[in-house]
Structure formats: structure tokens, C-alpha cells
Write a protein that holds these residues in place. Sequence first.
Motif, short mmCIF file in Angstrom:
data_model
loop_
_atom_site.label_atom_id
_atom_site.label_comp_id
_atom_site.label_asym_id
_atom_site.label_seq_id
_atom_site.Cartn_x
_atom_site.Cartn_y
_atom_site.Cartn_z
N LYS A 10 -74.67 18.15 -40.55
CA LYS A 10 -75.29 17.61 -39.13
C LYS A 10 -75.43 18.66 -38.14
O LYS A 10 -76.11 18.29 -37.04
N TRP A 48 -78.88 19.74 -37.16
CA TRP A 48 -79.51 19.19 -36.09
C TRP A 48 -78.84 19.10 -34.55
O TRP A 48 -79.39 18.32 -33.81
N SER A 96 -85.01 19.47 -36.75
CA SER A 96 -85.46 18.24 -36.06
C SER A 96 -86.77 18.26 -36.05
O SER A 96 -87.29 16.96 -35.65
N GLU A 131 -82.09 13.86 -38.65
CA GLU A 131 -80.75 13.93 -39.27
C GLU A 131 -80.58 12.84 -40.22
O GLU A 131 -80.15 12.70 -41.03
#
Length: 439
Positions: free
Chosen positions: A162, A165, A177, A182
Motif C-alpha cells: 500500500k 499509493w 495512483s 490501490e
Amino acid sequence: MASVSSRLTPEALMDFEDSDIDLQSLADSTDSDAPGNLSSDSGSETDGDSINTHPEVIAARVWCPIDTTQAPPPPPRFPFTWDPGLKMECEHTPLAYLQLFFNEAVIEKIVVETNHYATQELAAPRGPFSRSRAWEPITKEDLWLFLGLNIPQGVVGKPLQKWYWSTNKIIATPFFSTVMSEYHFGLIMKYLHFSDNTTFDESTHPAPKLKKIWEVYQLVVENLRNTYVPDRDISVDESLMAYMGRLSWIQYIAERARFGVKSYLLCEAATGYIWNAILYTGKGTQFNPAFKDNGLATSSVLSLMEPLLNKGYCVTTDNIYSSTQLFEFLIKDKMDAYGTVRPNRQEMPTTFAKQKLKTRDIVAWHKGKIMALRWRDKKDVCALSTVHDPSSITTRTRGGKVIDKPQVILDYNHTMGGVDRADHGNNRKNTIKNTIKNL
């Protein structure tokens, strides 16, 4: 004896190997002083005091010593009958080359199975805040974007997915992005699938341990073979893809990635192009059924080369695979081969592993088209070949020293590196360098 063997063509040797000749009747019909007379002192593998037979039969069936000071010329190569090179036209861009192997059939298969698996999973009740509720069936365009985002993730390493992003200025990489959220990326990763679980039958599946990837894997390997025809010189060796997870057939190979999934690869010697591959899964490894009665080493090489038989290829193998049995199989199918060999292999000359040599000494034997050679460098180097004689070439070592080295050893060093070149292309440092260069 060696001069007689040098006059035999590969086809003649194959005829003698396959014929049902009564050696005793031939012995009775020849003179005891004929050149084909072998005694127990000749270094051949015989049980009696002597055998009288035709020289051609001896050359095809019995190991005979070679006089390395007056060696005969090397056996002729089988004619190479294929046209090497790229067989499909495409643009000269990285994406176009990738799409030769991940073609429409592969992408369509992954999209269908991913959507099917997601439908099966989402049939079960989900909580009101489950992120899976946002799932939408993916398209081929979505899958290409997903695969594309996995490439820079291998270049820009981050401990958590994660974070790619993240909007934190310290670790932000805004590019991700702009391609896909995500949330969507995570759902594709969760439901990514290559096979239909509902149709799996262990009793009929050709490779049960590879059931999750088998169909897509077969499609990719087929595309590798259909896209490109390798040049005459090829090499076979094992490769290790690093993997530290839980898997019953993980292998340990000290000089490569240490722990991982092992594959048998057939590569073009000059470029390292992977033309065929077999994943090793232990006892259930899927080899060609036609070669199931042979040992693991012989079966792996013949299964990889089966589409290339009778086309005049020359394969280089190391001492794990090289054997008289394998080379005789290849000769019958009009294939040449050479490589290092373990001195204690079965069916080698009786004195092959016993004779002590001084530095730079060479001893050699032949049996029809096959030559067995031992050369003393810092240690003994043993080789088998169907296309070499025991002649040496003057060369220079890395330290600048000039020495005479057998031609078969020089050629082995030149052509054995096909799989190593393929592994070199998978090296993380080189992948980063090449990726940045293409941006």
C-alpha cells in the motif's frame, strides 16, 4: 583402429549399433592377424583373451584407445536443417516482445479464470465493510495495467504494497495512483487465478502439484517455442528461481539462488533464449512418457529436446546429464552433443577413472562417433563428445599463461553458458539497470 573409425559416417555407425550382427560368426570368418584383433592388453572392455571381428563393428560397439599424437579427424557433424531466428513479426519495443509470449490466449485465460474465481468466492456472505463488495469483473486492459504495475514494484522496493499509493511526501510515488487505484489493484491481486478449481481431477491431471498454474504455464512455454527457432548450438542445465515460501518441492542449490523452485531449461547457447522448460516437482515431475524408462538426467534432456530431434542440433551438457546412454540416444536421432562427464559413469572405458595423469597430459578413447577424453589441468577434466577429436589449441589463461587446452574443453566453455545467460537476465541488479534504460 582410430583411422578406421574416422572413415565411418554417423549413419553407418547407427546401422551397426542397431543391427543384429553375430559377433562370433564374424570372429570365425576373419583372420586372427586382422587389424580388428583386440587383446586383453588393448584397453577395451572384453572378458576373453581376444576377439576377432570386423573393425567397423568394434568401432561402433567397443571403447578403443586413441593415439593422441596421431589423432584421426573429428567425426562429421549431422547436417543442421532448421532455419534459426525470430518467426513472428512485431514492433521492436519491450511491450511488443512481451506480447509475443503473453499473447491474447494467455491474457484471456487469466481474465476468465480470475473473474470465475471471484464469482465463486463472492457467493459466500460478506460483511458490510468488506472491500470485496467493490469487486467488478476485470477486462484484458485491467490485467495489462496490473501486470505493468508489478514491474516497477520490482525496481522501487517498498516493505508494504500500500505504500506505493501513499501520499506521504517522504515515500510517495505518484505514478502508481495515476494508473490504477490501490483498492482495485489489491482486489485483482486477491482474486488472481490461472485455473478452474471445480474441474480439477488429481487422477487425470498431468501435473497435480502444478494444478494452479499448469494451463497458463503450458501456453507460455508453447509461445516460447513458436516465437523463435534457436541456432545449432544449444545447452541444457538446471535453473533456480528464488522462493522462500512453503512448498514441498523447494530445492537447495548452493551456487545459484540457494533456495527456490528448480527448472530444467533448454537455451540457445549464444543468447540465453529459453526455448523449452520443465518445472521440477519431485517424484511427480512431468517428463515425456516416451523416455520414462531412462534415468532422471537422460529423461530431462530428451524431454526438453524432443521437438528438436532429427534436425542436426548440437547440445552442450554438464556432468550431471552427460552419459554414454544419452549420447547414443541423440546420435540415433541425428543430434550431436558434448560436455563434461563424471569419470565413474556407467559404460565408460574401464581405465577411464583409474589412469593417473601428469599436468597437461591427455588420454582419449572412442566408441563409434563418441569420444571420451581426460585432461589434467589443476585437476582432471573429463569430457564426452560426438564432434571432437583429442586435438589441443594454444590459448592464454586469465593469468596470462600460455597453455595447450583440448578443443572440446574450449568449446564447452563457450557454449555451456546458455542457461547462465538466462539466469543473468533475471538478476535483480541487471533488471533494474535495463528497466531504467528503457524508461
